[in-house]
Design a protein around this motif. Structure first.
Motif, PDB file in Angstrom:
ATOM      1  N   LEU A   1      25.013 105.095  26.529  1.00 46.64           N
ATOM      2  CA  LEU A   1      25.156 103.792  26.924  1.00 46.64           C
ATOM      3  C   LEU A   1      24.182 103.348  28.019  1.00 46.64           C
ATOM      4  CD1 LEU A   1      27.143 101.167  26.783  1.00 46.64           C
ATOM      5  CD2 LEU A   1      28.087 102.125  28.902  1.00 46.64           C
ATOM      6  N   ARG A   2      24.094 104.110  29.222  1.00 49.72           N
ATOM      7  CA  ARG A   2      23.174 103.741  30.256  1.00 49.72           C
ATOM      8  C   ARG A   2      21.842 104.525  30.256  1.00 49.72           C
ATOM      9  NH1 ARG A   2      28.544 104.523  31.843  1.00 49.72           N
ATOM     10  NH2 ARG A   2      29.564 102.877  32.901  1.00 49.72           N
ATOM     11  N   MET A   3      21.618 105.328  29.741  1.00 49.89           N
ATOM     12  CA  MET A   3      20.255 106.044  29.547  1.00 49.89           C
ATOM     13  C   MET A   3      19.658 105.606  28.549  1.00 49.89           C
ATOM     14  SD  MET A   3      19.226 110.051  29.948  1.00 49.89           S
ATOM     15  CE  MET A   3      19.722 110.377  31.776  1.00 49.89           C
ATOM     16  N   LEU A   4      20.085 105.787  27.353  1.00 50.05           N
ATOM     17  CA  LEU A   4      19.520 105.465  26.135  1.00 50.05           C
ATOM     18  C   LEU A   4      19.531 103.787  25.580  1.00 50.05           C
ATOM     19  CD1 LEU A   4      20.462 108.301  23.847  1.00 50.05           C
ATOM     20  CD2 LEU A   4      18.323 108.043  25.128  1.00 50.05           C
ATOM     21  N   GLY A   5      20.664 103.281  26.225  1.00 53.84           N
ATOM     22  CA  GLY A   5      20.877 101.788  25.567  1.00 53.84           C
ATOM     23  C   GLY A   5      21.091 101.617  24.297  1.00 53.84           C
ATOM     24  N   VAL A   6      22.004 102.484  23.896  1.00 54.06           N
ATOM     25  CA  VAL A   6      22.283 102.469  22.187  1.00 54.06           C
ATOM     26  C   VAL A   6      22.832 101.170  21.828  1.00 54.06           C
ATOM     27  CG1 VAL A   6      22.292 104.725  21.792  1.00 54.06           C
ATOM     28  CG2 VAL A   6      24.498 103.929  22.199  1.00 54.06           C
ATOM     29  N   GLY A   7      23.707 100.728  22.877  1.00 54.26           N
ATOM     30  CA  GLY A   7      24.361  98.843  22.784  1.00 54.26           C
ATOM     31  C   GLY A   7      25.614  99.149  21.718  1.00 54.26           C
ATOM     32  N   ASP A   8      25.482  98.520  20.639  1.00 52.39           N
ATOM     33  CA  ASP A   8      26.565  98.312  19.771  1.00 52.39           C
ATOM     34  C   ASP A   8      26.282  99.004  18.487  1.00 52.39           C
ATOM     35  OD1 ASP A   8      24.732  96.535  18.741  1.00 52.39           O
ATOM     36  OD2 ASP A   8      26.161  94.757  18.289  1.00 52.39           O
ATOM     37  N   ARG A   9      25.308  99.630  18.464  1.00 53.52           N
ATOM     38  CA  ARG A   9      24.858 100.379  17.252  1.00 53.52           C
ATOM     39  C   ARG A   9      25.987 101.342  16.767  1.00 53.52           C
ATOM     40  NH1 ARG A   9      20.758 100.242  20.552  1.00 53.52           N
ATOM     41  NH2 ARG A   9      18.592  99.539  19.754  1.00 53.52           N
ATOM     42  N   PRO A  10      26.750 102.012  17.408  1.00 50.21           N
ATOM     43  CA  PRO A  10      27.822 102.849  16.733  1.00 50.21           C
ATOM     44  C   PRO A  10      28.768 101.930  16.365  1.00 50.21           C
ATOM     45  CG  PRO A  10      27.147 103.910  19.219  1.00 50.21           C
ATOM     46  CD  PRO A  10      26.344 102.445  18.805  1.00 50.21           C
ATOM     47  N   GLN A  11      29.376 101.022  17.003  1.00 50.73           N
ATOM     48  CA  GLN A  11      30.416  99.980  16.459  1.00 50.73           C
ATOM     49  C   GLN A  11      29.759  99.310  15.252  1.00 50.73           C
ATOM     50  OE1 GLN A  11      29.335 100.058  19.763  1.00 50.73           O
ATOM     51  NE2 GLN A  11      30.792  99.458  21.211  1.00 50.73           N
ATOM     52  N   ARG A  12      28.691  99.031  15.222  1.00 49.40           N
ATOM     53  CA  ARG A  12      28.414  98.316  13.820  1.00 49.40           C
ATOM     54  C   ARG A  12      28.409  99.524  12.730  1.00 49.40           C
ATOM     55  NH1 ARG A  12      22.486  96.740  16.038  1.00 49.40           N
ATOM     56  NH2 ARG A  12      22.342  96.168  13.675  1.00 49.40           N
ATOM     57  N   LEU A  13      28.125 100.670  12.923  1.00 48.01           N
ATOM     58  CA  LEU A  13      28.260 101.708  11.990  1.00 48.01           C
ATOM     59  C   LEU A  13      29.631 101.743  11.771  1.00 48.01           C
ATOM     60  CD1 LEU A  13      25.553 104.106  13.511  1.00 48.01           C
ATOM     61  CD2 LEU A  13      25.266 102.998  11.201  1.00 48.01           C
ATOM     62  N   LEU A  14      30.353 101.942  12.646  1.00 52.00           N
ATOM     63  CA  LEU A  14      32.003 102.119  12.510  1.00 52.00           C
ATOM     64  C   LEU A  14      32.530 100.857  11.761  1.00 52.00           C
ATOM     65  CD1 LEU A  14      32.970 103.804  15.812  1.00 52.00           C
ATOM     66  CD2 LEU A  14      32.977 104.798  13.364  1.00 52.00           C
ATOM     67  N   GLU A  15      32.227  99.902  11.971  1.00 54.19           N
ATOM     68  CA  GLU A  15      32.804  98.602  11.235  1.00 54.19           C
ATOM     69  C   GLU A  15      32.172  98.464   9.612  1.00 54.19           C
ATOM     70  OE1 GLU A  15      30.997  95.331  13.731  1.00 54.19           O
ATOM     71  OE2 GLU A  15      32.414  95.496  15.246  1.00 54.19           O
ATOM     72  N   ALA A  16      31.383  99.285   9.377  1.00 47.60           N
ATOM     73  CA  ALA A  16      31.001  99.163   8.016  1.00 47.60           C
ATOM     74  C   ALA A  16      31.591 100.095   7.094  1.00 47.60           C
ATOM     75  CB  ALA A  16      29.496  99.280   7.969  1.00 47.60           C
ATOM     76  N   VAL A  17      32.400 101.059   7.802  1.00 44.44           N
ATOM     77  CA  VAL A  17      32.946 102.186   7.112  1.00 44.44           C
ATOM     78  C   VAL A  17      34.393 101.531   6.157  1.00 44.44           C
ATOM     79  CG1 VAL A  17      34.385 104.446   7.361  1.00 44.44           C
ATOM     80  CG2 VAL A  17      32.243 103.951   8.754  1.00 44.44           C
TER      81      VAL A  17
END
Length: 248
Positions: free
Chosen positions: A130-146
């Motif tokens: 979250l803080r060092m890489l700034g992945v943002g909502d990428r994981p949530q977007r992947l999960l929402e598509a499952v």
């Protein structure tokens, strides 16, 4: 400690048409030493990393923590070493190191990876991702598509779970209090499964949930994304909670 996560990454990427190799020369990324102040001792570990992964188009890790180390800490170690060759090698491998969700969304350009996981899930964004890489909502977007997956919001999601590597050892009482807060928020969601992108955090939170007999599984993002209708039901997921309970 959690080999099924790595196996899931390989299955997932190969399913998406990626030519995956697993260089056996690789070891730790070196973050434990850097975080504890042993930067000189981290030099040979960083050198092993850049040698093992030299020449690859991308280096993918199912850990925001490890990706953050390769992208940010390795340059600090290399510069301190005074080794110009190592500095040049780190300048090559660092930018090519991706946390899994970054690679899927930004490099492959996909959010629907063809996964199937019919369960109620909540997501914990780990601190480094979250803080060092700034992945943002990428994981949530992947999960929402499952397909079949119901994603529910985790209250106070961005609060640290309290693990923090050696922090959990040096500040055990504070770590446990933070973990207890996180476990309570997880239970409040009514989720069957807690998912995150770092097994270290899952081990910590899972240990809490296991002791509380919460009935909530913890699973790495990679394992959910690798699940299909054919594989669903073959396993109850990793025994992260139980193992953490045994270790603590």
């Amino acid at each position: 400690m959690f080999p099924d996560t790595g196996k899931a990454v390989v299955r997932l990427l190969r399913r998406l048409g990626v030519d995956v190799d697993f260089p056996r020369a690789q070891t730790c990324c070196g973050q434990p030493m850097v975080n504890t102040g042993y930067l000189d001792e981290a030099v040979p570990v960083v050198r092993t990393f850049v040698d093992a992964f030299a020449g690859y188009d991308a280096i993918v890790t199912p850990s925001g923590s490890c990706a953050g180390s390769a992208r940010h800490q390795h340059s600090i170690v290399a510069e301190r070493s005074g080794d110009a060759v190592l500095q040049a090698a780190v300048a090559e491998t660092g930018p090519r190191t991706y946390e899994l969700s970054e690679f899927l969304v930004d490099v492959l350009g996909v959010t629907d990876v063809g996964a199937y996981f019919p369960h109620r899930v909540t997501y914990h964004p780990t601190c480094h991702s979250l803080r060092m890489l700034g992945v943002g909502d990428r994981p949530q977007r992947l999960l929402e598509a499952v397909r079949g997956l119901t994603l529910v919001d985790l209250p106070h999601a961005t609060e640290c779970c309290g693990f923090g590597g050696t922090f959990a050892l040096k500040n055990a009482d504070t770590s446990v209090a933070m973990g207890a807060d996180k476990a309570r928020h997880v239970r409040d969601t009514g989720a069957e499964v807690l998912v995150a992108g770092d097994n270290s955090c899952l081990m910590h939170i899972g240990g809490m949930l296991s002791r509380q007999r919460a009935g909530v599984r913890v699973m790495h993002l990679a394992e959910i994304l690798a699940s299909t209708e054919e594989t669903e039901g073959e396993s109850d997921g990793p025994v992260v909670g139980e193992r953490a309970g045994d270790l603590a």
